[in-house]
Enzyme design. Structure first.
Site, PDB file in Angstrom:
ATOM      1  N   ASP A 102       7.388   5.664  -0.324  1.00  0.00           N
ATOM      2  CA  ASP A 102       7.916   6.868   0.321  1.00  0.00           C
ATOM      3  C   ASP A 102       7.413   7.029   1.757  1.00  0.00           C
ATOM      4  O   ASP A 102       7.489   8.119   2.333  1.00  0.00           O
ATOM      5  CB  ASP A 102       7.531   8.124  -0.483  1.00  0.00           C
ATOM      6  CG  ASP A 102       6.027   8.359  -0.480  1.00  0.00           C
ATOM      7  OD1 ASP A 102       5.274   7.430  -0.089  1.00  0.00           O
ATOM      8  OD2 ASP A 102       5.590   9.464  -0.845  1.00  0.00           O
ATOM      9  N   PRO A 112      -6.334  -1.394  -5.450  1.00  0.00           N
ATOM     10  CA  PRO A 112      -7.454  -2.167  -5.989  1.00  0.00           C
ATOM     11  C   PRO A 112      -8.491  -2.483  -4.908  1.00  0.00           C
ATOM     12  O   PRO A 112      -8.127  -2.852  -3.795  1.00  0.00           O
ATOM     13  CB  PRO A 112      -6.781  -3.452  -6.473  1.00  0.00           C
ATOM     14  CG  PRO A 112      -5.514  -3.554  -5.696  1.00  0.00           C
ATOM     15  CD  PRO A 112      -5.095  -2.165  -5.349  1.00  0.00           C
ATOM     16  N   ASP A 140       2.800 -19.222   1.193  1.00  0.00           N
ATOM     17  CA  ASP A 140       3.140 -20.282   0.241  1.00  0.00           C
ATOM     18  C   ASP A 140       2.143 -20.266  -0.914  1.00  0.00           C
ATOM     19  O   ASP A 140       1.296 -19.377  -0.994  1.00  0.00           O
ATOM     20  CB  ASP A 140       3.151 -21.639   0.957  1.00  0.00           C
ATOM     21  CG  ASP A 140       1.803 -21.956   1.607  1.00  0.00           C
ATOM     22  OD1 ASP A 140       0.781 -21.325   1.245  1.00  0.00           O
ATOM     23  OD2 ASP A 140       1.760 -22.827   2.487  1.00  0.00           O
ATOM     24  N   HIS A 145       0.816  -1.216   0.000  1.00  0.00           N
ATOM     25  CA  HIS A 145       0.000   0.000   0.000  1.00  0.00           C
ATOM     26  C   HIS A 145       0.850   1.266   0.000  1.00  0.00           C
ATOM     27  O   HIS A 145       0.419   2.306  -0.495  1.00  0.00           O
ATOM     28  CB  HIS A 145      -0.970  -0.014   1.185  1.00  0.00           C
ATOM     29  CG  HIS A 145      -2.129  -0.934   0.980  1.00  0.00           C
ATOM     30  ND1 HIS A 145      -3.371  -0.721   1.529  1.00  0.00           N
ATOM     31  CD2 HIS A 145      -2.245  -2.077   0.256  1.00  0.00           C
ATOM     32  CE1 HIS A 145      -4.195  -1.701   1.146  1.00  0.00           C
ATOM     33  NE2 HIS A 145      -3.522  -2.536   0.393  1.00  0.00           N
ATOM     34  N   ASP A 146       2.053   1.178   0.560  1.00  0.00           N
ATOM     35  CA  ASP A 146       2.953   2.327   0.480  1.00  0.00           C
ATOM     36  C   ASP A 146       3.386   2.526  -0.973  1.00  0.00           C
ATOM     37  O   ASP A 146       3.241   3.610  -1.536  1.00  0.00           O
ATOM     38  CB  ASP A 146       4.184   2.099   1.378  1.00  0.00           C
ATOM     39  CG  ASP A 146       5.081   3.337   1.438  1.00  0.00           C
ATOM     40  OD1 ASP A 146       4.561   4.451   1.194  1.00  0.00           O
ATOM     41  OD2 ASP A 146       6.286   3.195   1.722  1.00  0.00           O
ATOM     42  N   GLY A 189       4.484   5.923  -4.850  1.00  0.00           N
ATOM     43  CA  GLY A 189       5.794   5.306  -4.670  1.00  0.00           C
ATOM     44  C   GLY A 189       6.086   4.930  -3.225  1.00  0.00           C
ATOM     45  O   GLY A 189       5.360   5.303  -2.301  1.00  0.00           O
ATOM     46  N   SER A 241       4.475   7.161   2.762  1.00  0.00           N
ATOM     47  CA  SER A 241       3.299   8.036   2.890  1.00  0.00           C
ATOM     48  C   SER A 241       2.115   7.337   3.563  1.00  0.00           C
ATOM     49  O   SER A 241       1.256   7.991   4.147  1.00  0.00           O
ATOM     50  CB  SER A 241       2.876   8.591   1.526  1.00  0.00           C
ATOM     51  OG  SER A 241       2.695   7.549   0.594  1.00  0.00           O
ATOM     52  N   VAL A 288       0.989   3.737  -3.925  1.00  0.00           N
ATOM     53  CA  VAL A 288       0.440   5.090  -3.821  1.00  0.00           C
ATOM     54  C   VAL A 288       1.601   6.087  -3.726  1.00  0.00           C
ATOM     55  O   VAL A 288       2.288   6.151  -2.706  1.00  0.00           O
ATOM     56  CB  VAL A 288      -0.475   5.199  -2.579  1.00  0.00           C
ATOM     57  CG1 VAL A 288      -1.133   6.575  -2.534  1.00  0.00           C
ATOM     58  CG2 VAL A 288      -1.530   4.101  -2.599  1.00  0.00           C
TER      59      VAL A 288
HETATM   60  C1  HEM Z   1      -4.852  -7.744  -6.408  1.00  0.00           C
HETATM   61  C2  HEM Z   1      -5.537  -6.851  -5.742  1.00  0.00           C
HETATM   62  C3  HEM Z   1      -5.666  -6.834  -4.252  1.00  0.00           C
HETATM   63  C4  HEM Z   1      -6.806  -6.563  -3.572  1.00  0.00           C
HETATM   64  C5  HEM Z   1      -8.158  -6.197  -4.181  1.00  0.00           C
HETATM   65  C6  HEM Z   1      -6.507  -6.683  -2.166  1.00  0.00           C
HETATM   66  C7  HEM Z   1      -7.417  -6.447  -1.143  1.00  0.00           C
HETATM   67  C8  HEM Z   1      -7.215  -6.785   0.174  1.00  0.00           C
HETATM   68  C9  HEM Z   1      -8.186  -6.644   1.233  1.00  0.00           C
HETATM   69  C10 HEM Z   1      -9.591  -6.072   1.077  1.00  0.00           C
HETATM   70  C11 HEM Z   1      -7.634  -7.141   2.365  1.00  0.00           C
HETATM   71  C12 HEM Z   1      -8.306  -7.251   3.742  1.00  0.00           C
HETATM   72  C13 HEM Z   1      -7.853  -6.170   4.693  1.00  0.00           C
HETATM   73  C14 HEM Z   1      -8.610  -6.238   6.006  1.00  0.00           C
HETATM   74  O1  HEM Z   1      -9.823  -6.376   5.970  1.00  0.00           O
HETATM   75  O2  HEM Z   1      -7.978  -6.123   7.077  1.00  0.00           O
HETATM   76  C15 HEM Z   1      -6.310  -7.591   2.033  1.00  0.00           C
HETATM   77  C16 HEM Z   1      -5.433  -8.163   2.916  1.00  0.00           C
HETATM   78  C17 HEM Z   1      -4.127  -8.457   2.612  1.00  0.00           C
HETATM   79  N1  HEM Z   1      -3.475  -8.193   1.425  1.00  0.00           N
HETATM   80 FE1  HEM Z   1      -4.348  -7.648  -0.309  1.00  0.00          FE
HETATM   81  N2  HEM Z   1      -5.200  -7.030  -2.020  1.00  0.00           N
HETATM   82  C18 HEM Z   1      -4.644  -7.125  -3.266  1.00  0.00           C
HETATM   83  C19 HEM Z   1      -3.308  -7.395  -3.548  1.00  0.00           C
HETATM   84  C20 HEM Z   1      -2.350  -7.604  -2.592  1.00  0.00           C
HETATM   85  C21 HEM Z   1      -0.922  -7.601  -2.833  1.00  0.00           C
HETATM   86  C22 HEM Z   1      -0.276  -7.318  -4.179  1.00  0.00           C
HETATM   87  C23 HEM Z   1      -0.322  -7.865  -1.640  1.00  0.00           C
HETATM   88  C24 HEM Z   1       1.138  -7.952  -1.301  1.00  0.00           C
HETATM   89  C25 HEM Z   1       2.068  -8.329  -2.129  1.00  0.00           C
HETATM   90  C26 HEM Z   1      -1.375  -8.043  -0.672  1.00  0.00           C
HETATM   91  C27 HEM Z   1      -1.172  -8.406   0.635  1.00  0.00           C
HETATM   92  C28 HEM Z   1      -2.182  -8.567   1.565  1.00  0.00           C
HETATM   93  C29 HEM Z   1      -1.963  -9.151   2.868  1.00  0.00           C
HETATM   94  C30 HEM Z   1      -0.670  -9.729   3.389  1.00  0.00           C
HETATM   95  C31 HEM Z   1      -3.190  -9.076   3.539  1.00  0.00           C
HETATM   96  C32 HEM Z   1      -3.491  -9.497   4.988  1.00  0.00           C
HETATM   97  C33 HEM Z   1      -3.270  -8.304   5.890  1.00  0.00           C
HETATM   98  C34 HEM Z   1      -3.479  -8.571   7.370  1.00  0.00           C
HETATM   99  O3  HEM Z   1      -3.691  -9.712   7.743  1.00  0.00           O
HETATM  100  O4  HEM Z   1      -3.410  -7.610   8.151  1.00  0.00           O
HETATM  101  N3  HEM Z   1      -2.575  -7.841  -1.273  1.00  0.00           N
HETATM  102  N4  HEM Z   1      -6.063  -7.349   0.694  1.00  0.00           N
END
Ligand code: HEM
Ligand SMILES: *[C@@H]1O[C@H](CO)[C@@H](O)[C@H](O)[C@H]1NC(C)=O
Ligand SMILES: *[C@@H]1O[C@H](CO)[C@@H](O)[C@H](O)[C@H]1NC(C)=O
Ligand SMILES: *[C@@H]1O[C@H](CO)[C@@H](O)[C@H](O)[C@H]1NC(C)=O
Ligand SMILES: *[C@@H]1O[C@H](CO)[C@@H](O)[C@H](O)[C@H]1NC(C)=O
Length: 331
Positions: free
Chosen positions: A81, A172, A257, A73-74, A79, A83, A77
């Site tokens: 940085d 996204p 994994d 998320h950093d 870059g 933010s 948005v």
């Molecule tokens: C492809 C589009 C993506 C969408 C729409 C998306 C959306 C979300 C959403 C809605 C959550 C739940 C947050 C919550 O309710 O606390 C989440 C969690 C998470 N996302 Fe994504 N994400 C995407 C891509 C990614 C990418 C690229 C990464 C990292 C490389 C990532 C890593 C994570 C991780 C690790 C969690 C768990 C966070 C936690 O347990 O606190 N996501 N994501």
């Protein structure tokens, strides 16, 4: 010396004087081990971050997932940085953190503690953006039991601004369809293959009910496994409070994994954006390839994380090195 040689020498001297400013200004490259040659720091910067991350993950593995999401998320948005770390304040009432896209962020206290230790060892030297990049790498390493391990080029500087609207535009949403995901990732220079690869991060951590409730209420979506959906209806009833969250990967929620890709093919994933990877033959095939090859996925994940970590970075004398990660130095 001939006149020509004189002029040449003068030019060289002038160029030499200019070079540092050229490199200090825009676009100096990140480099691995950036802080090892910094005489301000007598401690090993990356090891300091690593031990703080290890300590917090030992108490709660979920924090590791939070750190990886924070780095994503950093970087997406404005870059990488730092933010995303900025708190609301009178001068900036609506920073990135206030965007719905940033709901549920966690791991912030890890960055704060690493920063506290580094400020006391070498004040004004290590950026929050670098601390976050190191911490995300360390978390990925620990949660993958060492399968994901990579050097983090560093030398990022911290940004001076942070706006919720930027986050809402670049990140996204969980209800996104494949076209939208493809577009948002392409806007940052990522291919569909990299989108599929990075989505594998959803094999760890949690999600709050609101981000997928429209897929289970009133009925389980036909894009979701029925039994899995019935389970989610129980964990997330229509009146579930805002704080209720479930594991993303109900098999091995704390292991980074390729299980995610099995879950995607089985319809056992929370978000429409996860399911959407199967809505097209090309990406569905990429998902299937990752099911079949854990080591190959891990290698692709490393490449994509390093690429993400270089997005729009500030270097040289751009931005600043914050003293506290949640506020810019000017307040
Ligand atoms: C492809 C589009 C993506 C969408 C729409 C998306 C959306 C979300 C959403 C809605 C959550 C739940 C947050 C919550 O309710 O606390 C989440 C969690 C998470 N996302 Fe994504 N994400 C995407 C891509 C990614 C990418 C690229 C990464 C990292 C490389 C990532 C890593 C994570 C991780 C690790 C969690 C768990 C966070 C936690 O347990 O606190 N996501 N994501
Ligand atoms: C930044 O974090 C510190 C330490 O947790 C806290 O005391 C301070 O209020 C925070 N600043 C803002 C603007 O929220
Ligand atoms: C060394 O620390 C000072 C603050 O004490 C800071 O202003 C300076 O930029 C640091 N130098 C480097 C090379 O990081
Ligand atoms: C949900 O399922 C019930 C029975 O299975 C059906 O009567 C109802 O029309 C469905 N609702 C929607 C919005 O599809
Ligand atoms: C996608 O694959 C299915 C079989 O798995 C096939 O029937 C369909 O024609 C393919 N669609 C495209 C656009 O290639």
């Amino acid at each position: 010396m001939s006149r020509g040689a004189d002029v040449m020498l003068l030019l060289l001297v002038a160029l030499h004087a200019l070079l540092p400013t050229i490199f200090m200004d825009a676009g100096a490259a990140l480099q691995e081990g950036f802080y090892t040659s910094n005489t301000n720091c007598t401690v090993d910067v990356e090891a300091t971050v690593g031990s703080v991350v290890q300590q917090f993950i030992s108490a709660d593995r979920g924090v590791g997932a939070g750190l990886i999401r924070l780095h994503f998320h950093d970087c997406f948005v404005k870059g990488c940085d730092g933010s995303v770390l900025i708190d609301a304040s009178p001068v900036n009432p609506d920073p990135e953190k206030g965007s719905p896209s940033n709901g549920g962020l966690r791991g912030l206290e890890v960055i704060q503690e690493a920063k506290r230790q580094l400020e006391s060892a070498c004040p004004g030297t290590v950026s929050c953006a670098d601390i976050l990049a190191f911490a995300a790498r360390d978390a990925a390493n620990i949660l993958s039991s060492g399968a994901i391990n990579y050097g983090v080029p560093s030398g990022r500087r911290d940004g001076l601004t942070s706006a919720a609207s930027d986050a809402s535009q670049s990140l996204p949403p969980p209800f996104a369809q494949l076209d939208h995901l493809t577009e948002l990732f392409a806007a940052k220079g990522f291919t569909q293959e990299e989108l599929v690869t990075l989505s594998g991060a959803h094999s760890i951590g949690r999600a709050h009910c609101a981000s997928f409730s429209q897929r289970i209420h009133p009925n389980v979506s036909d894009t979701m496994d029925a039994e899995y959906g019935a389970g989610l209806q129980q964990q997330c009833p229509p009146d579930a409070g805002e704080a209720v969250a479930v594991d993303q990967d109900q098999g091995t929620p704390a292991d980074l994994d390729n299980q995610y890709y099995r879950n995607v093919l089985a319809g056992k994933v929370l978000f429409n954006s996860d399911w959407a990877l199967t809505s097209d033959n090309t990406t569905r095939q990429m998902v299937a390839d990752n099911v079949g090859n854990q080591a190959q996925w891990a290698a692709k994940f490393i490449d994509a994380m390093r690429k993400m970590g270089a997005l729009g970075v500030l270097t040289g004398d751009q931005g600043e090195v914050r003293s506290l990660c949640n506020v810019t130095n000017s307040g």
